[in-house]
Design a protein around this motif. Structure first.
Motif, PDB file in Angstrom:
ATOM      1  N   VAL A   9       0.876  -1.183   0.000  1.00 26.40           N
ATOM      2  CA  VAL A   9       0.000   0.000   0.000  1.00 26.40           C
ATOM      3  C   VAL A   9       0.908   1.227   0.000  1.00 26.40           C
ATOM      4  O   VAL A   9       1.416   1.645   1.045  1.00 26.40           O
ATOM      5  CB  VAL A   9      -0.943   0.013   1.216  1.00 26.40           C
ATOM      6  N   THR A  10       1.129   1.795  -1.157  1.00 29.62           N
ATOM      7  CA  THR A  10       2.111   2.877  -1.284  1.00 29.62           C
ATOM      8  C   THR A  10       1.674   4.148  -0.572  1.00 29.62           C
ATOM      9  O   THR A  10       2.503   5.026  -0.317  1.00 29.62           O
ATOM     10  CB  THR A  10       2.375   3.185  -2.767  1.00 29.62           C
ATOM     11  N   ARG A  11       0.401   4.277  -0.247  1.00 26.04           N
ATOM     12  CA  ARG A  11      -0.085   5.482   0.434  1.00 26.04           C
ATOM     13  C   ARG A  11       0.247   5.470   1.924  1.00 26.04           C
ATOM     14  O   ARG A  11       0.045   6.477   2.610  1.00 26.04           O
ATOM     15  CB  ARG A  11      -1.597   5.606   0.237  1.00 26.04           C
ATOM     16  N   LEU A  12       0.746   4.372   2.433  1.00 26.18           N
ATOM     17  CA  LEU A  12       1.180   4.312   3.825  1.00 26.18           C
ATOM     18  C   LEU A  12       2.607   4.833   3.922  1.00 26.18           C
ATOM     19  O   LEU A  12       3.520   4.307   3.283  1.00 26.18           O
ATOM     20  CB  LEU A  12       1.111   2.872   4.350  1.00 26.18           C
ATOM     21  N   ASP A  13       2.806   5.877   4.730  1.00 17.94           N
ATOM     22  CA  ASP A  13       4.149   6.445   4.872  1.00 17.94           C
ATOM     23  C   ASP A  13       5.076   5.507   5.626  1.00 17.94           C
ATOM     24  O   ASP A  13       6.287   5.501   5.387  1.00 17.94           O
ATOM     25  CB  ASP A  13       4.074   7.798   5.581  1.00 17.94           C
ATOM     26  N   ALA A  14       4.516   4.728   6.558  1.00 16.15           N
ATOM     27  CA  ALA A  14       5.307   3.759   7.307  1.00 16.15           C
ATOM     28  C   ALA A  14       4.359   2.809   8.021  1.00 16.15           C
ATOM     29  O   ALA A  14       3.181   3.122   8.226  1.00 16.15           O
ATOM     30  CB  ALA A  14       6.221   4.447   8.323  1.00 16.15           C
ATOM     31  N   THR A  15       4.879   1.652   8.375  1.00 11.45           N
ATOM     32  CA  THR A  15       4.144   0.684   9.187  1.00 11.45           C
ATOM     33  C   THR A  15       4.933   0.439  10.461  1.00 11.45           C
ATOM     34  O   THR A  15       6.121   0.080  10.405  1.00 11.45           O
ATOM     35  CB  THR A  15       3.948  -0.645   8.438  1.00 11.45           C
ATOM     36  N   LEU A  16       4.281   0.652  11.593  1.00 10.02           N
ATOM     37  CA  LEU A  16       4.910   0.430  12.900  1.00 10.02           C
ATOM     38  C   LEU A  16       4.360  -0.856  13.504  1.00 10.02           C
ATOM     39  O   LEU A  16       3.143  -1.001  13.685  1.00 10.02           O
ATOM     40  CB  LEU A  16       4.623   1.594  13.839  1.00 10.02           C
ATOM     41  N   VAL A  17       5.248  -1.793  13.820  1.00 11.12           N
ATOM     42  CA  VAL A  17       4.867  -3.034  14.490  1.00 11.12           C
ATOM     43  C   VAL A  17       5.174  -2.882  15.967  1.00 11.12           C
ATOM     44  O   VAL A  17       6.308  -2.551  16.348  1.00 11.12           O
ATOM     45  CB  VAL A  17       5.625  -4.236  13.910  1.00 11.12           C
ATOM     46  N   VAL A  18       4.168  -3.105  16.810  1.00  8.39           N
ATOM     47  CA  VAL A  18       4.326  -2.972  18.256  1.00  8.39           C
ATOM     48  C   VAL A  18       4.483  -4.363  18.858  1.00  8.39           C
ATOM     49  O   VAL A  18       3.566  -5.184  18.816  1.00  8.39           O
ATOM     50  CB  VAL A  18       3.121  -2.252  18.883  1.00  8.39           C
ATOM     51  N   LEU A  19       5.659  -4.614  19.412  1.00  9.05           N
ATOM     52  CA  LEU A  19       5.989  -5.915  19.978  1.00  9.05           C
ATOM     53  C   LEU A  19       6.024  -5.863  21.501  1.00  9.05           C
ATOM     54  O   LEU A  19       6.143  -4.794  22.099  1.00  9.05           O
ATOM     55  CB  LEU A  19       7.364  -6.368  19.475  1.00  9.05           C
ATOM     56  N   SER A  20       5.953  -7.036  22.097  1.00  6.64           N
ATOM     57  CA  SER A  20       6.185  -7.148  23.533  1.00  6.64           C
ATOM     58  C   SER A  20       7.621  -6.748  23.840  1.00  6.64           C
ATOM     59  O   SER A  20       8.529  -7.006  23.037  1.00  6.64           O
ATOM     60  CB  SER A  20       5.942  -8.598  23.976  1.00  6.64           C
ATOM     61  N   PRO A  21       7.873  -6.116  25.000  1.00  2.92           N
ATOM     62  CA  PRO A  21       9.250  -5.715  25.332  1.00  2.92           C
ATOM     63  C   PRO A  21      10.237  -6.875  25.348  1.00  2.92           C
ATOM     64  O   PRO A  21      11.440  -6.666  25.108  1.00  2.92           O
ATOM     65  CB  PRO A  21       9.096  -5.101  26.734  1.00  2.92           C
ATOM     66  N   ASP A  22       9.763  -8.095  25.603  1.00  2.00           N
ATOM     67  CA  ASP A  22      10.693  -9.226  25.667  1.00  2.00           C
ATOM     68  C   ASP A  22      10.651 -10.100  24.418  1.00  2.00           C
ATOM     69  O   ASP A  22      11.142 -11.233  24.419  1.00  2.00           O
ATOM     70  CB  ASP A  22      10.422 -10.077  26.912  1.00  2.00           C
ATOM     71  N   ASP A  23      10.091  -9.586  23.340  1.00  5.94           N
ATOM     72  CA  ASP A  23      10.047 -10.340  22.082  1.00  5.94           C
ATOM     73  C   ASP A  23      11.444 -10.363  21.468  1.00  5.94           C
ATOM     74  O   ASP A  23      11.990  -9.326  21.097  1.00  5.94           O
ATOM     75  CB  ASP A  23       9.051  -9.693  21.115  1.00  5.94           C
ATOM     76  N   ALA A  24      11.998 -11.556  21.344  1.00  6.76           N
ATOM     77  CA  ALA A  24      13.333 -11.705  20.779  1.00  6.76           C
ATOM     78  C   ALA A  24      13.323 -12.482  19.475  1.00  6.76           C
ATOM     79  O   ALA A  24      14.386 -12.869  18.976  1.00  6.76           O
ATOM     80  CB  ALA A  24      14.245 -12.408  21.781  1.00  6.76           C
ATOM     81  N   VAL A  25      12.133 -12.718  18.893  1.00  7.67           N
ATOM     82  CA  VAL A  25      12.060 -13.605  17.729  1.00  7.67           C
ATOM     83  C   VAL A  25      11.451 -12.950  16.493  1.00  7.67           C
ATOM     84  O   VAL A  25      11.416 -13.570  15.429  1.00  7.67           O
ATOM     85  CB  VAL A  25      11.256 -14.883  18.069  1.00  7.67           C
ATOM     86  N   PHE A  26      10.963 -11.720  16.608  1.00 11.25           N
ATOM     87  CA  PHE A  26      10.280 -11.098  15.469  1.00 11.25           C
ATOM     88  C   PHE A  26      11.153 -11.097  14.216  1.00 11.25           C
ATOM     89  O   PHE A  26      10.704 -11.482  13.130  1.00 11.25           O
ATOM     90  CB  PHE A  26       9.867  -9.664  15.818  1.00 11.25           C
ATOM     91  N   GLU A  27      12.391 -10.660  14.327  1.00 10.65           N
ATOM     92  CA  GLU A  27      13.260 -10.546  13.159  1.00 10.65           C
ATOM     93  C   GLU A  27      13.503 -11.909  12.504  1.00 10.65           C
ATOM     94  O   GLU A  27      13.670 -11.989  11.282  1.00 10.65           O
ATOM     95  CB  GLU A  27      14.595  -9.903  13.548  1.00 10.65           C
ATOM     96  N   ARG A  28      13.493 -12.966  13.295  1.00 10.82           N
ATOM     97  CA  ARG A  28      13.680 -14.307  12.732  1.00 10.82           C
ATOM     98  C   ARG A  28      12.468 -14.734  11.914  1.00 10.82           C
ATOM     99  O   ARG A  28      12.602 -15.407  10.886  1.00 10.82           O
ATOM    100  CB  ARG A  28      13.947 -15.306  13.872  1.00 10.82           C
ATOM    101  N   HIS A  29      11.286 -14.344  12.360  1.00 10.93           N
ATOM    102  CA  HIS A  29      10.060 -14.747  11.680  1.00 10.93           C
ATOM    103  C   HIS A  29       9.676 -13.813  10.529  1.00 10.93           C
ATOM    104  O   HIS A  29       8.889 -14.195   9.664  1.00 10.93           O
ATOM    105  CB  HIS A  29       8.908 -14.833  12.677  1.00 10.93           C
ATOM    106  N   VAL A  30      10.201 -12.592  10.533  1.00  8.57           N
ATOM    107  CA  VAL A  30       9.899 -11.634   9.459  1.00  8.57           C
ATOM    108  C   VAL A  30      11.223 -11.035   8.982  1.00  8.57           C
ATOM    109  O   VAL A  30      11.487  -9.840   9.174  1.00  8.57           O
ATOM    110  CB  VAL A  30       8.935 -10.531   9.945  1.00  8.57           C
ATOM    111  N   PRO A  31      12.059 -11.847   8.339  1.00 10.05           N
ATOM    112  CA  PRO A  31      13.408 -11.359   7.986  1.00 10.05           C
ATOM    113  C   PRO A  31      13.415 -10.238   6.961  1.00 10.05           C
ATOM    114  O   PRO A  31      14.378  -9.486   6.883  1.00 10.05           O
ATOM    115  CB  PRO A  31      14.090 -12.622   7.423  1.00 10.05           C
ATOM    116  N   GLY A  32      12.361 -10.072   6.177  1.00  7.61           N
ATOM    117  CA  GLY A  32      12.363  -9.047   5.146  1.00  7.61           C
ATOM    118  C   GLY A  32      11.771  -7.725   5.556  1.00  7.61           C
ATOM    119  O   GLY A  32      11.610  -6.824   4.721  1.00  7.61           O
ATOM    120  N   PHE A  33      11.451  -7.555   6.839  1.00  5.74           N
ATOM    121  CA  PHE A  33      10.824  -6.313   7.284  1.00  5.74           C
ATOM    122  C   PHE A  33      11.915  -5.295   7.609  1.00  5.74           C
ATOM    123  O   PHE A  33      12.460  -5.270   8.716  1.00  5.74           O
ATOM    124  CB  PHE A  33       9.937  -6.570   8.502  1.00  5.74           C
TER     125      PHE A  33
END
Length: 262
Positions: free
Chosen positions: A64-88
């Protein structure tokens, strides 16, 4: 700020009186545990059609090119997001580990993060469930088209088609019908839900300040309603369902398999 330590913080957005055109930001609360899903961990990281649930969600929003940015809100102790979404990654992909104990708290904290990154009160925020991984860019664009000139904003939703039953517990603890609920003028709420940051933030703060009201805030629209407003309903899609129960994952797998690759 709860930034992804592996990625530099984006340069704060600038704003001037000569550039009053509101921008659109997506906010994806992704701090839940998904206990009802029965998949042995947070449902947003469960694999579906070769990727995690939230990876599908974020790929659709990135289109969606009209979105200036997408913010993902994670738990403070989330240590796995980057592993599950490597292309973000990139200038339009933001992460903040500021999630709260409830969805409303996570969204409220995410709005504070957007402000810290340069968003303004007149900007639009589209809050979308991480577990609605079948969202299509054209549905998001339809929401923006129909709400960008609305004084309140609104949400994707579908008129209820099924007969609705109210329930009670039988003598043996089994659920039984208490009565039939009139489905006329009833809608099933979906996401994204699109509101101006300057309206949604105080609505959530007010709701969270009262424990009784906070329990009734199950989405962003309900916080706006609590202030006496009536958000707009924009026709959504049946496929835009939230993965909640074990069978939802198999259905999502089949539907995603029929779609062309982005």
């Amino acid at each position: 700020m709860g930034d992804n330590p592996a990625m530099p913080s984006p340069t704060p957005l600038t704003f001037s009186a000569h550039d009053f055109q509101p921008r659109c930001f997506a906010l994806v609360p992704c701090a839940g545990v998904g206990e009802r899903a029965g998949v042995g961990g947070p449902k947003q990281y469960h694999p579906v059609a070769g990727q995690s649930v939230v990876a599908h969600t974020l790929a659709a929003l990135a289109a969606v090119t009209r979105l200036d940015a997408t913010l993902v809100v994670l738990s403070p102790d989330d240590a796995v997001f980057e592993r599950h979404v490597p292309g973000f990654d990139g200038d339009r992909a933001w992460v903040a580990r500021v999630g709260g104990v409830s969805r409303a708290e996570s969204v409220a904290n995410g709005l504070e993060e957007l402000l810290a990154r340069g968003a303004q009160p007149h900007d639009w925020v589209l809050v979308h469930d991480a577990a609605r991984c079948l969202i299509q860019p054209e549905w998001v664009n339809r929401l923006i088209d129909e709400c960008q000139d609305d004084e309140l904003g609104g949400l994707l939703a579908l008129p209820v088609a099924d007969t609705l039953k109210a329930s009670l517990m039988g003598s043996g603890g089994e659920p039984r019908i208490q009565g039939t609920v009139d489905r006329a003028a009833k809608w099933s709420a979906q996401t994204p839900q699109m509101f101006r940051l300057g309206l949604l933030r105080p609505a959530l703060i007010a709701a969270l300040s009262d424990p009784q009201t906070a329990r009734a805030i199950t989405d962003e629209a309900s916080a706006i309603e609590a202030l006496g407003h009536s958000p707009r309903l924009v026709l959504g899609a049946f496929e835009n369902f939230k993965l909640t129960w074990p069978g939802d994952f198999a259905l999502a797998e089949r539907l995603l398999a029929t779609r062309p690759a982005r």
